[in-house]
Design an enzyme around this catalytic site. Structure first.
Site, PDB file in Angstrom:
ATOM      1  N   ASN A 393       0.818  -1.210   0.000  1.00  0.00           N
ATOM      2  CA  ASN A 393       0.000   0.000   0.000  1.00  0.00           C
ATOM      3  C   ASN A 393       0.853   1.260   0.000  1.00  0.00           C
ATOM      4  O   ASN A 393       1.053   1.879  -1.037  1.00  0.00           O
ATOM      5  CB  ASN A 393      -0.955  -0.014   1.200  1.00  0.00           C
ATOM      6  CG  ASN A 393      -2.102   0.959   1.029  1.00  0.00           C
ATOM      7  OD1 ASN A 393      -1.983   1.976   0.349  1.00  0.00           O
ATOM      8  ND2 ASN A 393      -3.230   0.678   1.645  1.00  0.00           N
ATOM      9  N   ASP A 394       1.391   1.614   1.155  1.00  0.00           N
ATOM     10  CA  ASP A 394       2.141   2.868   1.281  1.00  0.00           C
ATOM     11  C   ASP A 394       3.330   2.945   0.321  1.00  0.00           C
ATOM     12  O   ASP A 394       3.657   4.019  -0.173  1.00  0.00           O
ATOM     13  CB  ASP A 394       2.642   3.045   2.718  1.00  0.00           C
ATOM     14  CG  ASP A 394       1.496   3.123   3.722  1.00  0.00           C
ATOM     15  OD1 ASP A 394       0.469   3.748   3.379  1.00  0.00           O
ATOM     16  OD2 ASP A 394       1.628   2.564   4.816  1.00  0.00           O
TER      17      ASP A 394
END
Length: 464
Positions: A393-394
């Protein structure tokens, strides 16, 4: 056993520890590196026992507690899933720190047992060593506990900040140095206990302002702290193996922390001082609801990848949680049979600890020559047909390049948005560990696959 013979075996033990670190620097030699480390530790433990020279009741107590502790550690190691490995590492770091504190306390209260002098007249060098070991050990213990709580989800991963936080940390740090100076002058037990208590507090204050995006750096940083604590106590006990091991762990952990900070475009000193410059990590949920999202299924994903010439896999913590690495390997094998070129892209902080994704892929027998670090593969996304993001994600969030107010701004990311198509496997649109929305979800070339990572990958295999 003579002192010369003990020193020789401790030296052999130290050489094995160095070979262990050398082996762990590469996935191909990591298993051999572990064997070297195990052998070095076995030698160090045996020689330490033989050097005691007194095989009375105390020796039996030590042996009993060693067996109890070893059995508990082995049980935990066998039962722990890979997803919980980061918090396990944090927990073990806390125990190393606490052990250093206990040894320092014992040495201060009973210096004659360690040949350090008598109460009130302890050798100056020993006093400095034990007070530093106690301070670093206490910081490691409480800091590791906070890291464990954050990684376990018991405590919020968002930074906990308040006004004047860094000034307080600075005052407390200077206070510890001041108290160590006075301890050397007066050797008061009240001063010693003050050093320990303040150090416990500093450990908490250092870690609570560090957000989820920086947690992998925290793990390696605490690893370094535990090493220096062990080295300090090694000098107090005049134990060569402990000094060598502590110095190796401390220096290698510090170097790893620096490398990871560089890979994240973070300041090493800002992170090590406790999340300097932490920003609000609240997710923009209002704007998220208004953005259009394209979602698909396993058949859509299989069609895109089967007709692609190149696919890049981007694994993340979601893959670890779902234990999808074996299904992923099966999917990749199917793609290769169709003539698709497949490679893996690993971000330096993918997962919750350094090397997390590499270990999982190695567990699924993924060839090492197909796994690439960020700087090796990032330029390939522009020529890639499909990027398959499974649980990351990040580390793929384009906002890191556009929003100066973002807590991950400036962190190098995997440029998956440059691929012709992005398949993003995720359970929901919830933010990542850094607590921010991912702009990649809403790009025109992104197809969201809302499902458990393992289940979706298995369905894609069937469709292929």
């Amino acid at each position: 056993m003579s002192a010369n013979l003990s020193a020789l075996f401790y030296l052999i033990s130290g050489i094995l520890f160095i070979l262990a670190l050398r082996g762990l620097s590469s996935p191909e030699t990591s298993r051999q590196g572990n064997y070297f480390g195990i052998a070095g530790m076995i030698i160090a433990i045996i020689i330490t026992f033989l050097s005691v020279g007194n095989f009375g009741l105390g020796f039996i107590y030590v042996l009993v507690f060693l067996l109890i502790g070893g059995s508990v550690g082995a049980f935990i190691a066998f039962r722990i899933p890979m997803t919980a490995m980061p918090e396990l590492v944090a927990g073990f770091h806390s125990l190393v720190g606490l052990a250093a504190v206990f040894v320092a306390i014992s040495a201060f209260l009973k210096p004659e047992a360690f040949n350090l002098g008598i109460v009130g007249n302890i050798k100056l060098a020993s006093l400095i060593e034990m007070s530093l070991g106690a301070a670093i050990g206490a910081i490691t213990f409480s800091g590791s506990i906070i890291a464990f709580l954050k990684l376990r989800g018991i405590m919020s991963g968002a930074p906990i900040t308040f006004k004047g936080q860094h000034l307080i940390n600075l005052i407390l740090g200077l206070g510890i140095i001041f108290l160590i100076y006075y301890l050397c002058s007066y050797q008061s037990s009240n001063i010693f206990w003050s050093i320990v208590i303040i150090s416990f507090l500093v450990g908490v204050l250092l870690i609570i302002p560090i957000g989820g995006a920086d947690m992998p750096v925290v793990i390696s940083m605490l690893n370094s702290y535990s090493g220096w604590a062990a080295a300090g106590i090694g000098f107090t006990l005049e134990n060569t193996a402990l000094i060598i091991t502590g110095a190796l762990v401390g220096s290698s952990g510090a170097i790893l922390s620096y490398i990871m900070c560089k890979g994240m475009n973070r300041s090493f000193f800002n992170v090590i001082l406790g999340g300097w410059g932490a920003t609000d990590q609240s997710s923009s949920s209002d704007s998220k609801e208004k953005k259009p999202v394209k979602s698909g299924n396993a058949d859509d994903a299989a069609f895109l990848m089967k007709n692609a010439s190149s696919v890049i896999i981007v694994p993340g913590y979601g893959m670890a949680v779902a234990q999808a690495q074996h299904a992923l390997r099966e999917m990749v094998d199917s793609l290769k049979k169709n003539g698709v070129k497949v490679s893996y892209a690993i971000h330096p902080v993918a997962g919750r600890m350094p090397g997390h994704m590499n270990v999982l892929l190695a567990e699924a027998n993924v060839p090492y020559d197909e796994v690439f670090e960020l700087e090796e593969i990032n330029n390939d996304f522009a020529n890639c047909d499909v990027a398959y993001v499974i649980g990351a994600n990040d580390v793929t969030n384009p906002i890191a390049k556009t929003d100066p107010q973002s807590p991950i701004f400036g962190m190098p990311i995997l440029d998956v948005e440059k691929s012709k198509s992005v398949l993003f496997v995720k359970r929901s649109l919830s933010p990542g560990y850094a607590g921010i929305d991912n702009d990649l979800f809403y790009r025109d070339n992104t197809l969201m696959l809302f499902a458990d990572a393992k289940k979706m990958t298995e369905e894609i295999v069937k469709s292929l």
